[in-house]
Design a protein around this motif. Structure first.
Motif, mmCIF file in Angstrom:
data_model
loop_
_atom_site.group_PDB
_atom_site.id
_atom_site.type_symbol
_atom_site.label_atom_id
_atom_site.label_comp_id
_atom_site.label_asym_id
_atom_site.label_seq_id
_atom_site.Cartn_x
_atom_site.Cartn_y
_atom_site.Cartn_z
ATOM 1 N N VAL A 207 0.865 -1.185 0.000
ATOM 2 C CA VAL A 207 0.000 0.000 0.000
ATOM 3 C C VAL A 207 0.897 1.229 0.000
ATOM 4 N N ARG A 208 0.644 2.153 -0.925
ATOM 5 C CA ARG A 208 1.443 3.379 -1.012
ATOM 6 C C ARG A 208 0.527 4.581 -0.888
ATOM 7 N N LYS A 209 0.869 5.482 0.017
ATOM 8 C CA LYS A 209 0.067 6.691 0.202
ATOM 9 C C LYS A 209 0.373 7.668 -0.925
ATOM 10 N N LEU A 210 -0.681 8.111 -1.627
ATOM 11 C CA LEU A 210 -0.509 9.058 -2.723
ATOM 12 C C LEU A 210 -0.724 10.492 -2.250
ATOM 13 N N ILE A 217 -3.051 0.710 -4.098
ATOM 14 C CA ILE A 217 -3.029 -0.638 -3.544
ATOM 15 C C ILE A 217 -2.502 -1.597 -4.602
ATOM 16 N N GLU A 218 -1.484 -2.370 -4.238
ATOM 17 C CA GLU A 218 -0.949 -3.387 -5.142
ATOM 18 C C GLU A 218 -1.574 -4.733 -4.799
ATOM 19 N N LEU A 219 -2.191 -5.362 -5.788
ATOM 20 C CA LEU A 219 -2.830 -6.664 -5.612
ATOM 21 C C LEU A 219 -2.065 -7.710 -6.402
ATOM 22 N N ARG A 220 -1.713 -8.807 -5.744
ATOM 23 C CA ARG A 220 -1.026 -9.905 -6.423
ATOM 24 C C ARG A 220 -1.956 -11.102 -6.534
ATOM 25 N N PRO A 221 -1.998 -11.751 -7.716
ATOM 26 C CA PRO A 221 -2.930 -12.866 -7.913
ATOM 27 C C PRO A 221 -2.487 -14.104 -7.143
ATOM 28 N N LEU A 222 -3.481 -14.838 -6.630
ATOM 29 C CA LEU A 222 -3.234 -16.104 -5.966
ATOM 30 C C LEU A 222 -3.547 -17.278 -6.887
ATOM 31 N N ALA A 223 -4.096 -17.009 -8.046
ATOM 32 C CA ALA A 223 -4.390 -18.020 -9.064
ATOM 33 C C ALA A 223 -4.225 -17.326 -10.411
ATOM 34 N N ASP A 224 -4.934 -17.784 -11.428
ATOM 35 C CA ASP A 224 -4.859 -17.100 -12.719
ATOM 36 C C ASP A 224 -5.371 -15.675 -12.578
ATOM 37 N N PRO A 225 -4.625 -14.684 -13.083
ATOM 38 C CA PRO A 225 -5.077 -13.297 -12.957
ATOM 39 C C PRO A 225 -6.232 -12.999 -13.897
ATOM 40 N N VAL A 226 -6.944 -11.919 -13.621
ATOM 41 C CA VAL A 226 -8.006 -11.482 -14.515
ATOM 42 C C VAL A 226 -7.380 -10.964 -15.807
ATOM 43 N N THR A 227 -8.153 -10.993 -16.878
ATOM 44 C CA THR A 227 -7.710 -10.448 -18.161
ATOM 45 C C THR A 227 -8.058 -8.971 -18.193
ATOM 46 N N VAL A 228 -7.054 -8.130 -18.221
ATOM 47 C CA VAL A 228 -7.281 -6.694 -18.095
ATOM 48 C C VAL A 228 -6.214 -5.955 -18.880
ATOM 49 N N THR A 229 -6.558 -4.779 -19.372
ATOM 50 C CA THR A 229 -5.614 -3.941 -20.101
ATOM 51 C C THR A 229 -5.589 -2.546 -19.486
ATOM 52 N N ALA A 230 -4.541 -1.813 -19.794
ATOM 53 C CA ALA A 230 -4.397 -0.453 -19.274
ATOM 54 C C ALA A 230 -5.580 0.410 -19.709
ATOM 55 N N GLY A 231 -6.088 1.211 -18.786
ATOM 56 C CA GLY A 231 -7.240 2.061 -19.052
ATOM 57 C C GLY A 231 -8.544 1.448 -18.598
ATOM 58 N N GLN A 232 -8.528 0.155 -18.230
ATOM 59 C CA GLN A 232 -9.747 -0.497 -17.765
ATOM 60 C C GLN A 232 -9.910 -0.350 -16.255
ATOM 61 N N PHE A 233 -11.081 -0.782 -15.764
ATOM 62 C CA PHE A 233 -11.295 -0.836 -14.321
ATOM 63 C C PHE A 233 -11.763 -2.233 -13.958
ATOM 64 N N VAL A 234 -11.667 -2.536 -12.677
ATOM 65 C CA VAL A 234 -12.092 -3.837 -12.161
ATOM 66 C C VAL A 234 -13.025 -3.611 -10.983
ATOM 67 N N LEU A 235 -13.811 -4.642 -10.671
ATOM 68 C CA LEU A 235 -14.648 -4.641 -9.481
ATOM 69 C C LEU A 235 -13.933 -5.441 -8.407
#
Length: 421
Positions: A207-210, A217-235
Motif C-alpha cells: 500500500v502506497r500513500k498518494l 493498492i498493489e494486488l497480487r494474484p493467488l491463481a490465474d489473474p483477470v484479463t485486463v488492459t491499461a485504461g480499464q477498471f475492475v470490481l
C-alpha cells in the motif's frame, strides 16, 4: 470509419431493446379485440420484454460487457429500459380500464381497484408496487449503498411476481420460458456478481500513500489473474485483516498499472465510508477481483489526443503512460483542487520530461469549477484531435459542452462514468 466490431457494439443494445419486446408483441398480438383492450395487452407484453432486457443489462460479465459496449453503457440502458418498462406496465391496466369505460364506469373502476379483484390480479399490482420502490431507490443517490442494494433487489422480485401474475391468469406460453430466463439472469447475477463466484483471488501486497485522501493498492494474484488492459477498471471486494475490516462489497476501481506477473495497482480515493476505510488497508488482506471492464482509450487510433483528467480521474491515463512511450502527440490537462490532492503528479512530471510526445498542463483549480474557456486549447488546435475525459460527472458534462462549443463533434469526445447504481 468504424470497424465492424465497433459498429456491432454500438448497435447491440438498441437492437436488443427493440427485438425482445417487439418479439413478445408479435407472438401475442391480439386480434378481434377493441382497440383499447388490445392496447392494454400490447403494453403489458412490451413491459415484460423491456424488463427482461433490463435484467440482462445488469449482469457484470466482462465478455458480455465487451460485446454490449461497456458496463457503464449497459447500466445507462438498464435504467432507461427499466423506467420505460414500468411506464408500459402502468399503462397496461389503465388501457384495460379505459376499454371498459364506455360499457360501465363502475366496471372500469373495478378493473383498476385491487380490492374488487381476485388474488391473481392482486399479484400484478404487487409486482408493480415492488417495481416502483426499486426504481425510486435507483434515482435516490443519498441512500446508503448497502441499503440501496437490498431495496434495488425489489426490482428483480417485482419482475418475477409480475410473470407469476400472468401464469396465475392462465397465460403459460411464452411466460414459463420468460420466467425461467428471468430467474436464470437473477441467479447468475447473485451468484457470480454479488456473491463473487466469478471473481479471482488476490492479496494486498503493498500500500502506497498518494495524498492525504488517496492510496495506491498493489494486488497480487493467488491463481490465474483477470484479463485486463491499461485504461480499464475492475470490481474489487476486500476482506478482513488483523486491523482492517473490509466492506465485503464489490466496488469499481481504475487500474493505475499492470505488472508482467499479473499484479495490479489500483488508485483509491476516499469518497465514501468504504473507500475512506481503505486508506488504512494493510498488506495481507484478501481481495476478490472481477474484470476487466471498459477501456477509456481502448479504440484510440494514431490521431493526436487531448486527455483531460479531474482529480482521481487521472488514473487511467497514468496506466496508459506506465505501459510505455506514447505513439502519438498527447496533451494532458490535469485538474485538481490543490497540489497536495494531486495523485501521481510527480510521476507525470517525470514522464513528461522524458517523453517528448507528452505535454503536461497541471492546474490547481481550488474548490470551484475551473475556467474551461481559458484552459482548453483553441478551436484551431482541436481539429483532428480525439478528446478523452475522466473525472467527476459535473466536470465531464461541462467539458463536453465546452468542447462542443469549440466545434469538436460528439464522436470525438470519449468518456466513462463509474456510477453503477
Amino acid at each position: 470509419m468504424a470497424s465492424p466490431a465497433a459498429a456491432l457494439q454500438r448497435w447491440s443494445i438498441p437492437l436488443l431493446t427493440l427485438s425482445v419486446p417487439l418479439g413478445f408483441v408479435a407472438w401475442a398480438f391480439p386480434t378481434g379485440l377493441a382497440p383499447l383492450r388490445a392496447a392494454g395487452i400490447v403494453t403489458g407484453w412490451l413491459g415484460c420484454g423491456l424488463l427482461l432486457v433490463s435484467l440482462l443489462l445488469m449482469l457484470r460479465e466482462p465478455r458480455l460487457a465487451y460485446w454490449l459496449g461497456g458496463l457503464e453503457r449497459m447500466y445507462r440502458w438498464h435504467h432507461v429500459t427499466g423506467v420505460v418498462a414500468y411506464v408500459a406496465l402502468l399503462l397496461h391496466p389503465l388501457a384495460l380500464a379505459a376499454g371498459n369505460l364506455a360499457a360501465s364506469p363502475r366496471l372500469a373502476w373495478q378493473t383498476l381497484s385491487p380490492a374488487t379483484e381476485s388474488w391473481q390480479v392482486w399479484s400484478g399490482w404487487l409486482g408493480l408496487l415492488l417495481l416502483m420502490v426499486g426504481l425510486a431507490t435507483t434515482f435516490t443517490p443519498s441512500i446508503r449503498y448497502g441499503l440501496w442494494r437490498w431495496l434495488h433487489a425489489l426490482l428483480g422480485i417485482g419482475v418475477v411476481i409480475g410473470l407469476v401474475h400472468l401464469i396465475l391468469l392462465g397465460i403459460d406460453e411464452p411466460v414459463l420460458p420468460i420466467l425461467a430466463a428471468a430467474a436464470g439472469i437473477l441467479g447468475w447475477r447473485l451468484l457470480r456478481g454479488d456473491l463473487g463466484l466469478a471473481a479471482r483471488p488476490y492479496i494486498v501486497a503493498a500500500v502506497r500513500k498518494l495524498t492525504p485522501q488517496s492510496v495506491e493498492i498493489e494486488l497480487r494474484p493467488l491463481a490465474d489473474p483477470v484479463t485486463v488492459t491499461a485504461g480499464q477498471f475492475v470490481l474489487v471486494a476486500f476482506g478482513n485483516g488483523p486491523l482492517y475490516r473490509g466492506c465485503g462489497e464489490f466496488h469499481p476501481f481504475t487500474i493505475s498499472a499492470i505488472d508482467r506477473d499479473g499484479a495490479l495497482r489500483l488508485a483509491v480515493k476516499a469518497l465514501g465510508d468504504c473507500t475512506r476505510r481503505m486508506l488504512s488497508i494493510e498488506p495481507g488482506v484478501a481481495a476478490r477481483v472481477i474484470g476487466g471492464f471498459g477501456g477509456l482509450l481502448g479504440d484510440a487510433g494514431a490521431s493526436p489526443q487531448l486527455w483531460i483528467a479531474g482529480g482521481i480521474g487521472v488514473t487511467p491515463f497514468v496506466a496508459l503512460l506506465n505501459e510505455g512511450r506514447l505513439r502519438q502527440p498527447v496533451r494532458l490537462l490535469y485538474l485538481y483542487r490543490r497540489e497536495a490532492d494531486a495523485t501521481y503528479l510527480p510521476e507525470l512530471r517525470a514522464i513528461a520530461a522524458s517523453d517528448p510526445q507528452l505535454k503536461l498542463q497541471a492546474v490547481a483549480t481550488g474548490d470551484d469549477l475551473p475556467d474551461l474557456d481559458r484552459l482548453l486549447p483553441a478551436t484551431s488546435e482541436l481539429s483532428g484531435v480525439e478528446c478523452y475525459l475522466c473525472g467527476p460527472a459535473g466536470l465531464v458534462a461541462a467539458l463536453q459542452r465546452a468542447l462542443g462549443a469549440r466545434g469538436v463533434a460528439a464522436q470525438h469526445i470519449h468518456f466513462e462514468n463509474f456510477e453503477f447504481r
